[in-house]
Structure formats: structure tokens, C-alpha cells
Enzyme design. Structure first.
Site, PDB file in Angstrom:
ATOM      1  N   LEU B  65       4.422 -40.920   0.552  1.00  0.00           N
ATOM      2  CA  LEU B  65       5.544 -41.795   0.881  1.00  0.00           C
ATOM      3  C   LEU B  65       6.162 -42.392  -0.374  1.00  0.00           C
ATOM      4  O   LEU B  65       7.190 -43.046  -0.312  1.00  0.00           O
ATOM      5  CB  LEU B  65       5.079 -42.906   1.828  1.00  0.00           C
ATOM      6  CG  LEU B  65       4.287 -42.403   3.052  1.00  0.00           C
ATOM      7  CD1 LEU B  65       3.945 -43.570   3.973  1.00  0.00           C
ATOM      8  CD2 LEU B  65       5.065 -41.342   3.824  1.00  0.00           C
ATOM      9  N   ASP B 306       2.302 -31.817   4.466  1.00  0.00           N
ATOM     10  CA  ASP B 306       2.181 -31.943   3.010  1.00  0.00           C
ATOM     11  C   ASP B 306       3.484 -32.469   2.423  1.00  0.00           C
ATOM     12  O   ASP B 306       3.999 -31.965   1.423  1.00  0.00           O
ATOM     13  CB  ASP B 306       1.790 -30.601   2.364  1.00  0.00           C
ATOM     14  CG  ASP B 306       1.308 -30.792   0.929  1.00  0.00           C
ATOM     15  OD1 ASP B 306       0.996 -31.934   0.541  1.00  0.00           O
ATOM     16  OD2 ASP B 306       1.248 -29.797   0.190  1.00  0.00           O
ATOM     17  N   HIS B 310      11.156 -35.646  -3.064  1.00  0.00           N
ATOM     18  CA  HIS B 310      11.543 -35.796  -4.467  1.00  0.00           C
ATOM     19  C   HIS B 310      13.001 -36.199  -4.572  1.00  0.00           C
ATOM     20  O   HIS B 310      13.805 -35.864  -3.702  1.00  0.00           O
ATOM     21  CB  HIS B 310      11.345 -34.480  -5.226  1.00  0.00           C
ATOM     22  CG  HIS B 310       9.923 -34.204  -5.610  1.00  0.00           C
ATOM     23  ND1 HIS B 310       9.226 -35.007  -6.489  1.00  0.00           N
ATOM     24  CD2 HIS B 310       9.068 -33.232  -5.226  1.00  0.00           C
ATOM     25  CE1 HIS B 310       7.998 -34.530  -6.633  1.00  0.00           C
ATOM     26  NE2 HIS B 310       7.863 -33.461  -5.865  1.00  0.00           N
TER      27      HIS B 310
END
Lengths: 322, 427
Positions: B65, B306, B310
């Protein structure tokens, strides 16, 4: 990777020799042949790129490649700007920012060398339409003008590719030159392309590139028409890839006697710079089989050819000028 | 707390095998009635689920997170809201934050931020070692008391086998599961699967041996302890095979796979597209099929997103210089259901991999539809086609490898502890 081709299948960038149509590869060689005449004449410049700006953008140091690109651009009457970027001092500025800034200087073409595979393709995807990118070497991936000047040299000395056996010796794993050569030679219809190296210097599944793989130098050189030695970087002794230079030379260094099984008129090539006594001995490098200096000279004509082609200057025009 | 009646939905519970049309009554944060027509319940709000499915809320076993430490990429608020909109009611967060989740205060910070957002639950995993440095044990009991149901190496394998053994032994003292990353870092110095694609692209490859060497060592160490060990993010056929053998001796071992490994291969990176720069790397079609088979055979019991959001700059540049990881919350549910469409898994099994199984591993009470259970549930429209685009993503991470894909199912309503945290017109 069609980013280097336009809708008509013509080159708009030159990033890799992989997947190129044989006719296109041949046209690069033919165009280079027409410029080769120019170089021999006393008047060396042609006005094909007059008013165009070529930026040599080198993130890795290079003397020969940068110089021959510069000479090629100047002989086409382009304005040339050399930008050497020291990546250790430019941290913080992204590649994209740098590209935009340089583009604002009205560049028509970037000649890019970078230590990361895919860097040239990255630039090609981000430049404005109409701006061309020439890959002058990206990481381990490609060095297409080197491969084409090698192909040009081979064709001049040995004729058509169909019957030729070509062996590439040395550090295939880390070599952009080898990858581009393999694709170019296979694309041009070479009879056989071999790679010869210890297993630590071969990339995994190298046979999928379309080569015969040899660990033994003598077996690999048998009946070959062309032998290409690759430069062995000193760093390879670290990282447990090789035990040392002398052992390497004993098993993979090229000498006249090791070429005994090759075709009697086999030529010897090297993309430079040479480590004498490591990948090749001086007698061979300077001997009658060696075409190493021809390669350098031919580099100018091949780069002129590619520069005109990516900017859409017709080969016919080029021939008239020559 | 509000009383909600979800009417006439197809109730699907992988824990009990339930699959029937009926109503669900929710009050005080719990499921109070399940199944049949419920008429003697006065709701504050009715949700008509005709033609839709009602399933347990998804539990995503691995979601970064980015808070604390990298809030330019994402934060707990943005990602827990994105999760809720995607039918995920619990996010399990690895401890590799900055600072590392190795003290109760960091756990409390995370829990507090999740509480004030009030979207998906956030379950932090404690670090197995201090700073995740693989040298000294973390205060595991304290982390557990602060709310960590398990411990993790946070993607940084403990290289000292003695430290690993001590960490597993100490964790087993408190019956805390340990989530390990099966990688030998020395062999994992690359950015793409070792093979023909990496060779063509001139990128350094990561062999499957990086996984099996790491997994083999961890299995050996775990075998000497009582610890409950889980292996995260398997990527290779060889890894799955090794795990299959190990399961013959120790049925308590579990493992998970990232959902993208079941759909993509290294060839997707053929044009240096940094969205396919992942760690562990995407491997080849044989690995992908073996992983699918391992999930079908219950060798791999859990599927996770997963999730690694970004910022744009991190994914911009030549492939090897970009950050690894994919944004995955938005597509987890749709991809799991796609496994059903592609007949990899039957529906109940598929849902179990993202509900019941992760709940079991961590001892969480969610992951099932049951009277008395926490009302973490999702209403799914199974025929609501949508395209995954940059604009459709709710996560702040736009680095989805599935941009341009069309999916058939999506969450229309999400309840967390009986609160409606997602509905068609926004929460």
C-alpha cells in the site's frame, strides 16, 4: 519490434537488425556501396542532409563509433552536436527530460549509445514524429550499424552470404555486437552462423537466435570463411565468469595456427578495440587475413547509408550524387 | 449500524459449498440470516441482487500500500478504497514499509490509517527480523499483540540459515505463521526470466533455480522446526514440483501465486514494456501451465494480486532501470473468475483461493458466508463487461499489465463489517 519501421515497411529508426526484411538489409549494403565511392573521392561531402541536425548522444564512452557517426553525418553535410553524458553526474534528470531538452534544439536525428538494453527503443518511442533514432549500442541488446558494417565488409571480401560459414568467438553473453551480427547474417541468408565460447560467456538458449553452438575453438573454426573475435571486457574476470586472461587466450584466443582448420582464405574481423594477446594475437590482427581496419573505414559509408534512409532521402538520389 | 438486506442473489460460499438463490440479512456488522426468502427482517437498505452473485469478500494475501514510506506511489486510503471497489475486503500488507513493520508503533499507524479511511480492512504482517535485515529477531509477540496475524520476510529472504531457523522456531512459540519468499538472491540478479526472450532482448535473466535454490533451503530449515510456513509468489514449474514433493512430507505447508503469473509470460515483455517487469519474473508458457495445474491440484492454495503500485516515473525508462511490480487490486476478482471461464478451476475452488484459504492461513474470521460471521461480502455482476484502462483503475498505481483486457465480471456492492463501502454510484 516494428517501432523502427513505418507503414510502408521503410526504416524510420534503426534500432536492431532483428526481423528486418532481407531486401531492406541488402538495400542498406547497396546504399553504403554507393557512398563508399564518395569516400574515395577528393570531394568527400554530399549535401543530402544539409540543414539537418544530428545529435550524438553517448551515455557510454566511445571513440571509434562516435567518431565514425560524426564523420558520416559531416560527409552528408549535417550539423553535428556531440553530447557525452556522464551518468554518474546526471542523476536526477530523467532520460525523458534530457530527450525533450535536446529535441527542443531542433534535432532531426539522435544517435544514441546507452548501457541499458532497450534504451534506443525507449528513445524511439518518445521522440517527436519525424525525428529519427539510430542505435549506436544499447546494453547487451543491439549494435545494428556495427553488424551492418561487418556484413558490408564480409560481402566485399567474400561475396554473397549463401555459402558462407561465419564464426563469432568470445563473450556472446554480454555482446550487443554478436546479437546484431547473428540477426543480420541470418537475415542476409548466411549459410551458417556459429558461436564459440565457454559456457559462462553464452547466454541461455543461445541456439534460439539461430546459431550453431561450439565450446571448442578448433571444432568451431573448421571450414569457416569468416572469423569474428569479440572484445573481452576485463570485468569478466570478476563475477566468476572466467578464471583469467591467460587461460582464456589458451583456449579461445585466435592465432594463425588455430585457424589451420578454417578455409584457407578465411578473413579475420574484430569490432574493436582489440585486447592483443587476450582474444587475438598481434600477428593475426595485423596479418594478411585481417580486415579489421577495413571495418572501421566501411563504418562511415554504412552509417551514411542508414542516416539517409531513416530520414527518407532516396537511395537513387544518393547514387546520382556519387 | 445499518441493517442491510441483500435480496435474491446467487449465494456462493466456498467454505460450506453453498450455492443457492436467496437473501442475506446483515445487522451489527454480521451476517444474521443467510439463505431462503427473508421476510421478517426490517432493513434500512435493500440491495436487489437478482441475477447477481453474493460471495465472501476477497482477502488479498499480498498488497503493498506504500504507506508509510512511499506515499508518492499510493497510500492506505487510496488503495483500501480501490480494493473495496474491486471486491477486496481485506488487504494483507507485507512488512517492507519504510520504516519496516518491526515494531508495534508502525503496525498501529497502519491500522489507524485504515480505520479512519473505513474502506477495506488492512492486516499488516510483522517483520520476521529487525529492519528485515535477516540478523536479529523482531519482537514477534509484541507485533502479534498489536494485530499482526503472521510474520513475513517482506520479500527479502533471510540469507543466514541459522537466523532463519531461529526466526521460525521463535515464531512457532507463539503459533505465528511465517510467510517466506522462496528466492536465492545470488541467483536472482536479473530482470526477466532466463530464457530465449531475455537472450533476445539482451537482459540479464533470472533462472528458475533462483526459486528452487531458495525454496529448497527454506524447506530444509523449516523441516527442522515446528513452524507453520507459507511460501509466497511461486513462479516456476520447478518450484511447483519441488513444493509438491515437500507436501508429501508436510501437509501444513502452503503457498501462493500472484494472479498475473497465471495469465502472462515473459514474451509479454518482448517490447521492453516495463509493466511486465515483475519480481519474481514472468516465466514461460510451460511454467504458466504448471502453475495453473498446481493451483488446480491444491499444491498452491492461495492466489493474491501481489499489488505493487508505482508512480509513473518508476516505470519510465529502459526496462532494467525501471521498478519491478504490477498494480493488481483492480483486476484480481475479474482474473480469478476468468480462471473459471477458462476451466482452470471450478467456481467454488477459484473463490476459495482468494477467500477461505488466506483466511485459514492467517486465522482471520472473514472469507466465508455464514450466519454469525463478519459481514465482509461482495455482490458481483457476472455479466458486466468492462475494459481495463488507465482511467478505469481505482488504484493510484497505473502500472497494470492488463490494460486493454476485457473482463466480464465486476463487483457492484462491497460490504466490510456490514458497512457498504462500495456501490455502483460510489461509496
Amino acid at each position: 519490434m516494428s517501432v523502427q519501421l513505418d507503414d510502408q515497411g521503410q526504416l524510420r529508426h534503426f534500432l536492431t537488425t532483428e526481423g528486418l526484411d532481407p531486401r531492406l538489409l541488402t538495400r542498406i549494403l547497396d546504399t553504403a556501396e554507393s557512398f563508399s565511392g564518395v569516400i574515395g573521392k577528393s570531394v568527400k561531402n554530399v549535401p543530402l542532409l544539409r540543414g539537418r541536425t544530428v545529435i550524438n548522444l553517448f551515455f557510454e564512452s566511445s571513440t571509434r563509433t562516435r567518431t565514425t557517426f560524426e564523420l558520416a553525418a559531416k560527409r552528408l553535410s549535417a550539423d553535428v552536436l556531440n553530447v557525452a553524458v556522464d551518468t554518474t553526474t546526471t542523476k536526477g534528470e530523467s532520460l525523458l527530460d534530457m530527450l525533450r531538452n535536446l529535441q527542443a534544439m531542433q534535432a532531426d536525428m539522435f544517435v544514441v549509445r546507452h548501457n541499458q538494453s532497450g534504451a534506443a527503443e525507449y528513445f524511439a518511442r518518445h521522440v517527436d514524429p519525424g525525428v529519427a533514432v539510430l542505435n549506436a549500442g544499447d546494453g547487451w541488446h543491439a549494435h545494428p550499424t556495427q553488424a551492418m558494417l561487418d556484413a558490408f565488409t564480409i560481402r566485399r571480401h567474400k561475396g554473397p552470404f549463401e555459402q558462407l560459414r561465419i564464426a563469432i568467438v568470445g563473450d556472446i553473453r554480454h555482446s550487443r555486437v554478436a546479437r546484431s551480427q547473428i540477426h543480420a547474417f541470418n537475415g542476409l541468408g548466411a549459410g551458417e552462423v556459429r558461436v564459440i565460447a565457454p559456457n559462462t560467456l553464452l547466454p541461455s538458449d543461445v541456439d534460439t537466435l539461430g546459431v550453431q553452438v561450439y565450446n571448442d575453438l578448433g571444432a568451431g573454426l573448421r571450414d569457416v570463411d569468416v572469423v569474428i573475435a569479440l572484445r573481452l571486457q576485463r570485468e569478466r574476470m570478476q563475477g566468476a565468469l572466467l578464471p583469467g586472461e591467460s587461460e582464456y587466450f589458451r583456449h579461445y584466443g585466435l592465432t594463425e595456427s588455430r585457424l589451420a582448420g578454417a578455409h584457407p582464405e578465411a578473413i579475420v574481423m574484430h569490432p574493436g578495440p582489440i585486447n592483443r594477446g587476450v582474444e587475438i594475437d598481434s600477428a593475426l590482427a595485423d596479418g594478411p587475413r585481417s580486415v579489421i581496419l577495413d571495418q572501421v573505414t566501411n563504418g562511415i559509408a554504412v552509417r551514411m547509408a542508414v542516416m539517409t534512409m531513416v530520414l527518407g532521402v532516396q537511395p537513387e538520389t544518393a547514387r546520382e550524387v556519387s | 449500524m445499518s441493517r442491510i438486506l441483500i435480496g435474491n442473489g446467487r449465494l456462493i460460499d466456498p467454505a460450506s459449498g453453498l450455492d443457492e438463490t436467496g437473501d442475506v440479512a446483515v445487522a451489527d456488522g454480521r451476517i444474521v440470516r443467510l439463505g431462503g426468502r427473508i421476510e421478517d427482517f426490517t432493513p434500512d437498505r435493500r440491495i436487489d441482487a437478482s441475477g447477481q452473485w453474493v460471495i465472501p469478500g476477497l482477502i488479498d494475501l499480498s498488497a503493498r500500500l506504500r504507506e508509510p514510506g512511499a506515499t508518492r506511489k499510493a497510500d492506505i486510503t487510496s488503495e483500501s478504497r480501490a480494493a473495496a471497489a474491486a471486491g477486496i475486503t481485506t488487504l494483507v500488507m507485507p512488512p517492507d514499509t519504510t520504516p519496516v513493520m518491526d515494531t508495534p508503533s508502525v503496525v498501529e499507524l497502519v491500522t489507524h490509517r485504515a480505520d479512519i479511511t473505513g474502506a477495506a480492512r488492512v492486516v499488516p504482517l510483522g517483520a520476521l527480523t529487525r529492519e528485515l535485515a535477516g540478523e536479529q529477531l523482531s519482537g514477534m509477540a509484541g507485533l502479534a499483540a498489536a494485530g499482526c496475524p503472521a510474520l513475513s520476510d517482506g520479500g527479502r529472504p533471510i540469507t543466514d540459515s541459522l537466523v532463519l531457523r531461529r526466526a521460525l522456531e521463535y515464531a512457532s512459540t507463539f503459533s505465528l505463521p511465517c510467510l517466506l519468499t522462496p528466492v536465492d538472491p545470488c541467483l536472482a540478479q536479473g530482470c526477466l526470466n532466463e530464457g530465449p526472450t531475455a537472450t533476445r532482448l539482451g537482459l540479464p535473466g533470472i533462472p528458475a533455480a533462483a526459486e528452487t535454490a531458495g525454496l529448497g533451503r527454506q524447506l530444509a530449515v523449516a523441516g527442522a522446526c515446528q513452524a507453520r510456513v507459507h511460501f509466497g509468489r511461486l513462479s516456476s514449474a520447478d518450484g511447483a514440483r519441488l513444493l509438491t514433493t515437500a507436501l508429501g512430507e508436510n501437509r501444513k505447508l502452503t503457498a501462493d501465486v500472484a494472479i498475473h503469473q497465471l495469465f502472462l509470460t515473459d514474451q509479454d515483455a518482448m517490447e521492453y514494456d516495463a509493466r511486465f517487469h515483475l519480481d519474481p519474473p514472468l516465466r514461460d508458457i510451460i511454467d504458466r501451465e504448471a502453475l495453473r495445474q498446481a493451483v488446480a491440484d491444491r499444491v498452491i492454495r492461495i492466489i493474491c494480486s501481489d499489488h505493487q503500485p508505482h508512480d509513473q516515473d518508476a516505470k519510465d525508462g529502459p526496462f532494467a532501470s525501471t521498478a519491478s511490480g504490477a498494480s493488481g487490486l483492480d483486476t484480481l476478482l475479474a482474473l480469478v473468475l476468468r480462471l473459471v471461464e477458462e476451466e482452470v478451476l471450478p467456481l467454488h475452488r477459484a473463490l476459495a483461493t482468494v477467500t477461505l484459504e488466506p483466511a485459514r492461513l492467517l486465522g482471520l474470521e472473514g472469507g466465508r458466508l455464514d450466519e454469525g460471521a463478519a459481514a465482509d461480502l461482495v455482490v458481483v455482476d457476472p455479466v458486466a463487461p468492462w475494459f481495463c484502462t488507465g482511467e478505469s483503475l481505482r488504484s493510484r498505481g497505473r502500472n497494470s499489465p492488463f490494460l486493454g483486457w476485457e473482463f466480464s465480471a465486476r463487483a457492484t456492492h462491497t460490504l466490510v463489517a456490514g458497512r457498504l463501502v462500495h456501490q455502483p454510484d460510489g461509496p
